[in-house]
Design an enzyme around this catalytic site. Structure first.
Site, PDB file in Angstrom:
ATOM      1  CB  SER A 183      -0.975  -0.010   1.179  1.00 23.52           C
ATOM      2  OG  SER A 183      -0.297  -0.312   2.378  1.00 23.52           O
ATOM      3  CG  HIS A 211      -3.969  -0.805  -2.127  1.00 24.82           C
ATOM      4  ND1 HIS A 211      -4.551   0.415  -2.354  1.00 24.82           N
ATOM      5  CD2 HIS A 211      -3.600  -0.811  -0.822  1.00 24.82           C
ATOM      6  CE1 HIS A 211      -4.518   1.130  -1.251  1.00 24.82           C
ATOM      7  NE2 HIS A 211      -3.954   0.407  -0.297  1.00 24.82           N
ATOM      8  CE  LYS A 242      -7.420   0.611   0.891  1.00 26.64           C
ATOM      9  NZ  LYS A 242      -6.743  -0.367   1.708  1.00 26.64           N
TER      10      LYS A 242
HETATM   11  C1  LIG Z   1      -6.761  -0.441   3.202  1.00 28.22           C
HETATM   12  C2  LIG Z   1      -6.202  -1.774   3.475  1.00 28.22           C
HETATM   13  C3  LIG Z   1      -6.832  -2.648   4.356  1.00 28.22           C
HETATM   14  C4  LIG Z   1      -8.029  -2.217   5.161  1.00 28.22           C
HETATM   15  O1  LIG Z   1      -9.165  -2.212   4.403  1.00 28.22           O
HETATM   16  P1  LIG Z   1     -10.463  -1.442   4.955  1.00 28.22           P
HETATM   17  O2  LIG Z   1     -11.559  -2.024   4.161  1.00 28.22           O
HETATM   18  O3  LIG Z   1     -10.231   0.002   4.716  1.00 28.22           O
HETATM   19  O4  LIG Z   1     -10.568  -1.764   6.402  1.00 28.22           O
HETATM   20  C5  LIG Z   1      -6.314  -3.910   4.507  1.00 28.22           C
HETATM   21  N1  LIG Z   1      -5.212  -4.304   3.846  1.00 28.22           N
HETATM   22  C6  LIG Z   1      -4.559  -3.480   2.998  1.00 28.22           C
HETATM   23  C7  LIG Z   1      -3.343  -3.966   2.280  1.00 28.22           C
HETATM   24  C8  LIG Z   1      -5.028  -2.185   2.800  1.00 28.22           C
HETATM   25  O5  LIG Z   1      -4.366  -1.363   2.001  1.00 28.22           O
END
Ligand SMILES: *Cc1c(COP(=O)(O)O)cnc(C)c1O
Length: 394
Positions: A183, A211, A242
């Protein structure tokens, strides 16, 4: 009476260490050009890959669901918080991910903690994790009872050393966990090699595609599809917050995995389910993903354009291979100053420093979306050049 007086000292420490966070306020929709902190700026900060947050059909699906099913479930999934909508979404997510089944959990974060905690339940288990995995995987490790082993970022030699050590070989269960796309750097995990190693050393493999879902693979099905590894990855985690633009997470895998998680995943058991509007949003979002492939194409056209132009300008984007594009500044103060000066030029890109990234790897993090126009990306690069030159970075 001020029993929380110690917080004054704690806050001072946060400020001294540049870890004190002030919230930025969005005063418009989450859009490629948005009103942030009172100013209309080009927005390079959201995870809104497919520009789903403002899609008219998806907005309408949410509104219709409120009128038809009400505003919420007022229950956890295992009591009476499972609507037919939830089951429908899970069937469609399984199809999207090419798995037998899927289970929606409150968030991507709790999906990771839930799986680690539910599957790794003994000191005889070993959880093996990339050093740059997301915080929710780290916390999942803390909640599990397993012994934790960390391998150097994407270092397959190190991963193999760990897998073949006597301690790990004799463990009851082994599980390797990796982000699909990391990320902060936007690099892609070497999933084919990880899968080979997991098959060789009999380890469960879990990939967190937060992602990569909506971004990589056919129709954005994620890293398993991107690398053609269907049927070889035991657990795929996805997020609905996302590319889908709303909130929630899911675990995709076998029917047994789903059944087991329903009875054991603590966030699933003890925290209430998504309102029908959120689920309807995700169902409509899947339709958009299938029916409007031009969004995914535009995401990648924009990504390539931005990466090429920012590199040509003389900036270092580290190892990025995806829409997440770090611009390396390598100094905390300068990173924050750069971000502030960009904002004055009408571009919002967030500065990221320690402890989110290692010292010396401070950067501005940019995410290009399908919603950006080329002229907005050109204007962003022009602002980067202006500030970069003024600060002596390029
Ligand atoms: C954003 C993210 C999460 C968390 O996801 P949410 O749905 O926002 O709780 C988990 N793992 C990774 C790699 C992320 O980038």
């Amino acid at each position: 009476m001020n029993r929380l007086k110690f917080l004054e000292d704690e806050i001072k420490i946060l400020k001294d260490e540049n870890r004190f966070i002030k919230l930025h306020i969005l005063e418009s929709e989450q859009a490629p050009v948005a009103v942030i902190d009172g100013k209309k700026v080009i927005n390079l900060t959201s995870n809104n890959y497919l520009n789903m947050t403002t899609h008219p059909a998806v907005k309408k699906a949410a509104a219709d669901a409120v009128l038809k099913y009400g505003i919420g479930t007022a229950a956890v999934r295992t009591i009476i918080g499972t609507m037919s909508l939830h089951e429908q979404l899970e069937k469609r997510l399984a199809e999207f991910k090419g798995t037998e089944a899927a289970l929606v959990i409150q968030s991507g974060f709790t999906s990771n903690t839930a799986v680690c905690q539910s599957l790794m339940t003994s000191l005889d288990d070993v959880l093996i994790s990339d050093e740059l995995n997301h915080a929710s995987i780290v916390d999942g490790g803390r909640l599990s009872k397993a012994v934790k082993k960390i391998y150097r970022h994407c270092d397959m030699k190190h991963l193999e050393e760990i897998l073949k050590s006597p301690e790990v070989k004799k463990a009851r269960r082994r599980m390797v966990v990796t982000d699909g796309v990391f990320s902060m750097d936007g690099d892609i995990a070497p999933l084919p090699q990880i899968v080979d190693l997991c098959e060789k050393y009999d380890a469960v493999i879990m990939v967190d595609d937060a992602h990569s879902s909506g971004v990589l693979g056919r129709q954005g099905r994620g890293t398993v599809d991107h690398f053609n590894l269907k049927g070889r990855v035991d657990i795929q985690i996805g997020t609905l917050s996302k590319a889908f633009g709303t909130i929630g997470g899911y675990v995709a895998g076998s029917q047994n995995l789903r059944d087991y998680m329903i009875s054991t995943a603590r966030p699933f058991l003890f925290s209430s389910s998504h309102p029908p509007s959120v689920i309807a949003t995700c169902l409509a979002g899947l339709d958009v993903i299938y029916n409007e492939p031009q969004r995914l194409e535009k995401l990648w056209t924009n990504t390539k354009f931005f990466k090429e132009e920012i590199t040509k300008a003389g900036f270092d984007i580290n190892k990025s291979q995806t829409p997440i594009t770090p611009v390396m500044i390598r100094d905390t103060k300068k990173a924050f100053e750069f971000s502030a000066r960009l904002f004055d030029e009408g571009v919002f890109a967030l500065a990221i420093g320690f402890p989110t990234v290692q010292k010396g790897l401070e950067r501005l993090r940019n995410i290009v979306t399908a919603g950006h126009e080329i002229k907005e990306l050109e204007a962003s690069v022009a602002a980067y050049k202006k500030v970069g030159k003024a600060m002596g970075i390029i």
